[in-house]
Design an enzyme around this catalytic site. Structure first.
Site, PDB file in Angstrom:
ATOM      1  N   TYR A 149       0.848  -1.196   0.000  1.00  0.00           N
ATOM      2  CA  TYR A 149       0.000   0.000   0.000  1.00  0.00           C
ATOM      3  C   TYR A 149       0.885   1.248   0.000  1.00  0.00           C
ATOM      4  O   TYR A 149       0.674   2.180  -0.781  1.00  0.00           O
ATOM      5  CB  TYR A 149      -0.900  -0.028   1.245  1.00  0.00           C
ATOM      6  CG  TYR A 149      -1.683   1.233   1.459  1.00  0.00           C
ATOM      7  CD1 TYR A 149      -2.698   1.597   0.582  1.00  0.00           C
ATOM      8  CD2 TYR A 149      -1.406   2.071   2.532  1.00  0.00           C
ATOM      9  CE1 TYR A 149      -3.416   2.775   0.779  1.00  0.00           C
ATOM     10  CE2 TYR A 149      -2.113   3.236   2.731  1.00  0.00           C
ATOM     11  CZ  TYR A 149      -3.116   3.588   1.860  1.00  0.00           C
ATOM     12  OH  TYR A 149      -3.813   4.742   2.045  1.00  0.00           O
ATOM     13  N   LYS A 153       1.003   4.074  -3.016  1.00  0.00           N
ATOM     14  CA  LYS A 153       0.769   5.518  -2.840  1.00  0.00           C
ATOM     15  C   LYS A 153       2.015   6.312  -3.246  1.00  0.00           C
ATOM     16  O   LYS A 153       1.911   7.431  -3.756  1.00  0.00           O
ATOM     17  CB  LYS A 153       0.373   5.837  -1.392  1.00  0.00           C
ATOM     18  CG  LYS A 153      -0.959   5.244  -0.962  1.00  0.00           C
ATOM     19  CD  LYS A 153      -2.146   5.677  -1.825  1.00  0.00           C
ATOM     20  CE  LYS A 153      -2.617   7.060  -1.527  1.00  0.00           C
ATOM     21  NZ  LYS A 153      -3.907   7.376  -2.218  1.00  0.00           N
TER      22      LYS A 153
END
Ligand code: UDP
Length: 333
Positions: A149, A153
């Site tokens: 994750y 990002k």
């Protein structure tokens, strides 16, 4: 101003929607309602300057239906929350990487400004005293969902930066540090709604690990105006900004404060990480922002205290208990 908000039915997106409508904008929201909810938008549904489209950021036509003709786009749609990321890594990756690329393309075609919501997760396990926008990232294995994750990002930020540099897209990036407040749901593992909900129901508060890990919670009401100001300032384009709270607090101390302030009969129970999360999960011991850049450029000055945060979340949770789900209702429980 005509404003498009992806993820506008989510926790932060719905507060931003209200803020911009109050400022006189026309606001079009795109949300697939996977983690967002129409409940969050109930206060604006009758506003003639508000438009809602149910759809996915992976669908270019759906994205165009809100972005085309807009002056600015706030890209908040993402797969978020530790539980969701761990349980559905593939969808999370696709949404967070390809979805952002779709939104960037659509924003470029519209000639609009883009504000990308990124996260303090990009710093990973860097526990330094105050993380600046230039701080190094310390990520664990890409086979562990949490770091995937953080990596996704980071790619989003790199994409936004490259669109600015190569295509002249007016794109600014914000890194949100544990934004909290009313309407944040506990359903995907976030600690504040979880602990407040447990305290209100008189259940034991579940503090993971030894509880000595710290966070700097920032209040949504402090963060939203800063998002808007950053999108409006040309000096912000091609830049990233930390937006975090100023009070560092351990989760255990936070839990005690919740119990005390809400006069709850609850006990506090330490839950080993192996029990709380899937095997291989790594927590962040500490995450402290240096907000100097946002303060200097847009006057960011978060003032809401931890006590006010707890009180406001409790008031909202009493009004709509669905935001503070019982442990048995939590995703994956
Ligand atoms: N946490 C906790 N009890 C809960 C949920 C989370 O002790 O019921 C802890 C979690 O392990 C982490 C901190 O609270 O150390 C913040 O968790 P959250 O998922 O809200 O945010 P993040 O880990 O992304 O900072």
């Amino acid at each position: 101003m005509k404003t498009a908000i992806t993820g506008g039915a989510g926790f932060i997106g719905s507060h931003l929607t209200e803020y911009l409508l109050a400022a006189g904008d026309e606001v079009a929201v795109l949300d697939n309602l996977s983690t967002g909810s129409m409940d969050n938008l109930h206060g604006v549904l009758d506003n003639p300057r508000f438009r809602f489209v149910e759809g996915d950021i992976l669908d270019r036509a759906a994205v165009d239906s809100v972005v085309a003709g807009s002056d600015r786009v706030f890209h908040l749609a993402a797969a978020v929350g530790v539980k969701l990321i761990i349980e559905d890594p593939l969808t999370s990756l696709r949404t967070n990487i390809h979805g952002t690329e779709v939104v960037l393309d659509a924003t470029l075609a519209a000639g609009a400004v883009l504000l990308l919501a990124s996260t303090s997760e990009v710093y990973g396990k860097n526990t330094s005293d105050a993380l600046t926008e230039e701080s190094d990232r310390v990520l664990g294995s890409p086979l562990k969902s949490r770091w995937t994750y953080a990596a996704a990002k980071g790619i989003d930020e790199a994409f936004a930066y490259a669109y600015w540099k190569e295509y002249g897209l007016r794109a600014a990036i914000v890194r949100l540090f544990n934004t909290v407040g009313p309407r944040q749901t506990g359903r995907y593992g976030m600690v504040v709604p979880n602990l407040v909900g447990q305290a209100l129901r008189g259940e034991p508060l579940t503090v993971f690990g030894d509880g000595r890990q710290t966070r700097c919670f920032s209040y949504v009401g402090d963060v939203v105006p800063a998002l808007v100001r950053i999108a409006e300032i040309p000096a912000a384009y091609g830049q990233a900004f930390n937006l975090g709270g100023t009070q560092e607090v351990s989760i255990l101390d936070f839990a005690h404060r919740v119990v005390e302030l809400l006069e709850s009969p609850s006990s506090i129970s330490l839950i080993p990480y192996e029990q709380a999360y899937a095997p291989g999960y790594e927590d962040m011991r500490r995450r402290v922002p240096d907000n100097t850049k946002a303060r200097d450029v847009v006057g960011f000055n978060p003032t809401t205290s931890i006590d006010e945060i707890i009180a406001n979340v409790a008031v909202a949770g009493r009004q709509l208990p669905a935001y503070l789900p019982a442990s048995s209702e939590l995703a994956g429980a």
